[in-house]
Design an enzyme around this catalytic site. Structure first.
Site, PDB file in Angstrom:
ATOM      1  N   LYS A  82       0.818  -1.218   0.000  1.00  0.00           N
ATOM      2  CA  LYS A  82       0.000   0.000   0.000  1.00  0.00           C
ATOM      3  C   LYS A  82       0.851   1.267   0.000  1.00  0.00           C
ATOM      4  CE  LYS A  82      -1.804   0.655   4.673  1.00  0.00           C
ATOM      5  NZ  LYS A  82      -1.431   1.992   5.107  1.00  0.00           N
ATOM      6  N   SER A  83       2.006   1.236   0.634  1.00  0.00           N
ATOM      7  CA  SER A  83       2.877   2.419   0.624  1.00  0.00           C
ATOM      8  C   SER A  83       3.430   2.666  -0.782  1.00  0.00           C
ATOM      9  CB  SER A  83       4.049   2.228   1.587  1.00  0.00           C
ATOM     10  OG  SER A  83       3.602   2.272   2.912  1.00  0.00           O
TER      11      SER A  83
ATOM     12  N   ASP B 149       4.769  -0.591  11.397  1.00  0.00           N
ATOM     13  CA  ASP B 149       3.486  -1.255  11.149  1.00  0.00           C
ATOM     14  C   ASP B 149       3.474  -2.704  11.637  1.00  0.00           C
ATOM     15  OD1 ASP B 149       2.479   1.040  10.025  1.00  0.00           O
ATOM     16  OD2 ASP B 149       2.978   0.459   7.973  1.00  0.00           O
TER      17      ASP B 149
ATOM     18  N   ARG C 114       2.734   5.864  -3.674  1.00  0.00           N
ATOM     19  CA  ARG C 114       3.771   6.667  -4.359  1.00  0.00           C
ATOM     20  C   ARG C 114       3.642   6.541  -5.867  1.00  0.00           C
ATOM     21  NH1 ARG C 114       4.279   5.738   1.071  1.00  0.00           N
ATOM     22  NH2 ARG C 114       6.050   6.830   2.005  1.00  0.00           N
TER      23      ARG C 114
ATOM     24  N   GLN D  85       5.706   9.398   5.978  1.00  0.00           N
ATOM     25  CA  GLN D  85       4.629  10.172   5.360  1.00  0.00           C
ATOM     26  C   GLN D  85       4.995  11.655   5.312  1.00  0.00           C
ATOM     27  OE1 GLN D  85       1.085   9.089   7.526  1.00  0.00           O
ATOM     28  NE2 GLN D  85       0.931   7.105   6.506  1.00  0.00           N
TER      29      GLN D  85
HETATM   30  C1  S3P Z   1       3.555   4.944   5.727  1.00  0.00           C
HETATM   31  C2  S3P Z   1       4.354   5.356   6.754  1.00  0.00           C
HETATM   32  C3  S3P Z   1       4.117   4.997   8.153  1.00  0.00           C
HETATM   33  C4  S3P Z   1       3.208   3.780   8.258  1.00  0.00           C
HETATM   34  C5  S3P Z   1       2.018   3.854   7.365  1.00  0.00           C
HETATM   35  C6  S3P Z   1       2.425   4.029   5.918  1.00  0.00           C
HETATM   36  C7  S3P Z   1       3.857   5.427   4.368  1.00  0.00           C
HETATM   37  O1  S3P Z   1       3.503   6.085   8.817  1.00  0.00           O
HETATM   38  O2  S3P Z   1       2.801   3.597   9.598  1.00  0.00           O
HETATM   39  O3  S3P Z   1       1.235   2.669   7.474  1.00  0.00           O
HETATM   40  O4  S3P Z   1       3.305   4.891   3.395  1.00  0.00           O
HETATM   41  O5  S3P Z   1       4.664   6.361   4.256  1.00  0.00           O
HETATM   42  P1  S3P Z   1       4.401   7.288   9.452  1.00  0.00           P
HETATM   43  O6  S3P Z   1       5.193   7.838   8.366  1.00  0.00           O
HETATM   44  O7  S3P Z   1       3.407   8.268   9.975  1.00  0.00           O
HETATM   45  O8  S3P Z   1       5.183   6.644  10.543  1.00  0.00           O
END
Ligand code: S3P
Length: 455
Positions: A21-22, A338, A26, A193
């Site tokens: 999903k990350s 996560d 992007r 994020q």
């Molecule tokens: C993510 C970053 C993480 C993670 C989230 C997805 C991302 O959050 O917990 O599930 O896709 O960049 P944070 O950057 O707030 O730690």
């Protein structure tokens, strides 16, 4: 949705998991803002990624037909199969997304507010993109997302020149985009994020933008920009980026290692051997494997290819390892941010205590995960406590009982896995939340041999 978990069944087989999903977020953003054609396979039908695609469709006229077609396709697939219980979507099973972008300058003002649903990644990364777009956007989210902190992303974007207003530090977020100037920014909390929002804004800013992090976080944004030939310089946890318009991208999103972690843990807890193929093995995401090995398990990892800068390969769990407790400290926490729920589930079955120290960020995820884990593991008959920024989980096994994931996908999945190794059956509530990141979670577990039924 309540699920009854009957322990004792061993797992076996080879399986793939839905796309990451990350990474999907992007690549979707880069495709919707590209000047040129993009073709992406393996985008997962997870609710979070669908939120991201829908928001992008509202601001990108050229990419809209492709984004809409993809979203309709995955919705039909998911709903047709009854979601997480039956859906057979593994890695790469979803429709392919094809978009023709007109470039970042061609983004249009949305006609309504952009609904990010449960997805923090959608809201924070889009804020970075929209900070440079010369119109007003309003970003809203569900109840859980509306409780999460947004000043952390608003502050650097304001420093770059955008008008960004939060609602007492939270969503709704109003972004009045415009001309941006590069900054040097050191976030107070390590967050991929926040880093990504600033870097994505930096791609449209005048002059260089530098983010200096106090600890490494996932680097998918950097890898994708680098793979597309963008001007990015990475020196440890210091990343500098300059203005860049990408020309489109092609690739298959790797399977989500954070989803794979649940299945791997299920195999470890039931002394089973399983294999997960086509999974992302980016080291800023796979540290879970190192922690699990420190606890005594053995997982083979084989990298087979690189896709847009992301290593992809196979993970294999071998049977028979007794787990021992460990300590996960604040320095390594961003690399397993996560995976704390599933590590806590493993810890409940280990010998000795496991400590998560300096883990306060877990209190502002989709739910207060430190509290939710302590309460849920106690509900399954274990011993766990949260205080301040720490969580401690006593090992020794779980008798079985009942736990509620609320609306938090990772809590529900962690409790279901923990229950697989209980002494007696358990019930887990809130299982439908798995669709947020791992649609088909229950179907995957059943296919591997787990004994689960609707309760
Ligand atoms: C993510 C970053 C993480 C993670 C989230 C997805 C991302 O959050 O917990 O599930 O896709 O960049 P944070 O950057 O707030 O730690």
């Amino acid at each position: 949705m309540r699920v009854r978990v009957i322990p004792g069944a061993p797992l076996s087989g080879s399986i793939s998991v839905p796309g990451d999903k990350s990474i999907a977020h992007r690549w979707l953003i880069l495709a919707a803002t590209a000047r040129g054609r993009s073709r992406l396979a393996g985008l997962p039908p997870s609710l979070d990624v669908r939120s991201g695609a829908r928001c992008l469709a509202h601001v990108s006229l050229e990419a809209r037909p492709g984004l809409d077609a993809w979203t309709r396709g995955v919705a039909a697939e998911a709903e047709g199969h009854g979601f997480t219980w039956n859906i057979r979507s593994g890695h790469g099973a979803s429709p392919i997304l094809e978009v023709e972008g007109e470039g970042r300058d061609a983004l249009r003002a949305p006609e309504a507010s952009l609904d990010c649903g449960n997805a923090g990644t959608t809201m924070r990364l889009l804020a970075g993109v929209l900070a440079a777009a010369p119109f007003r956007s309003v970003l809203v989210g569900d109840e859980s997302l509306t409780r999460r902190p947004m000043e952390r992303v608003a502050e650097p974007l304001r420093a770059m020149g955008a008008g960004v207003r939060t609602t007492d530090g939270h969503a709704p977020l109003t972004v009045d985009g415009g001309n941006l100037t590069g900054i040097t920014f050191a976030p107070s909390v390590p967050s991929a994020q926040v880093k990504s929002a600033v870097l994505l804004a930096g791609l449209a800013a005048e002059g260089p933008t530098t983010v200096v992090e106090s600890a490494a976080t996932r680097d998918h944004t950097e890898r994708a920009i680098q793979a597309l030939g963008g001007p990015i310089d990475i020196d440890g946890t210091k990343t500098t980026i300059a203005r860049f318009q990408n020309g489109g991208l092609e690739g298959t999103v790797p399977g989500d290692v954070s989803s794979a972690a649940f299945l791997l843990a299920g195999a470890i807890l039931t002394s089973s051997a399983i294999e997960i193929t086509g999974v992302g093995l980016n080291p800023t995401r796979s540290h879970f494997l190192d922690v699990v090995e420190r606890m005594g398990a053995s997982i083979e990892r084989v990298t087979e290819e690189q896709v847009l800068g992301e290593p992809v390969g196979t993970l294999r769990v071998r049977t028979g390892s007794e787990l021992r407790g460990t300590t996960v400290d604040a320095r390594e926490l961003p690399l397993v941010i996560d995976e704390v729920p599933i590590l806590a589930a493993l810890a409940a079955h280990a010998r000795g205590e496991t400590w998560f120290v300096g883990a306060g960020e877990l209190r502002v995820k989709e739910s207060d995960r430190l509290r939710g884990l302590a309460v849920g593991l106690r509900g399954l008959g274990g011993h766990a406590g949260d205080e301040g920024n720490d969580l401690v989980v006593a090992g020794g096994g779980l008798p079985g009982g009942r736990a509620d994931g609320g609306t938090d996908h990772r809590l529900a999945m962690a409790f279901a896995i923990a229950a697989l190794a209980g002494e007696g059956p358990s019930e887990v509530d809130g299982m439908e939340a798995a669709d947020v990141s791992f649609p088909g979670f229950l179907a995957a577990l059943r296919r591997l041999g787990a004994d689960l039924e609707p309760a």
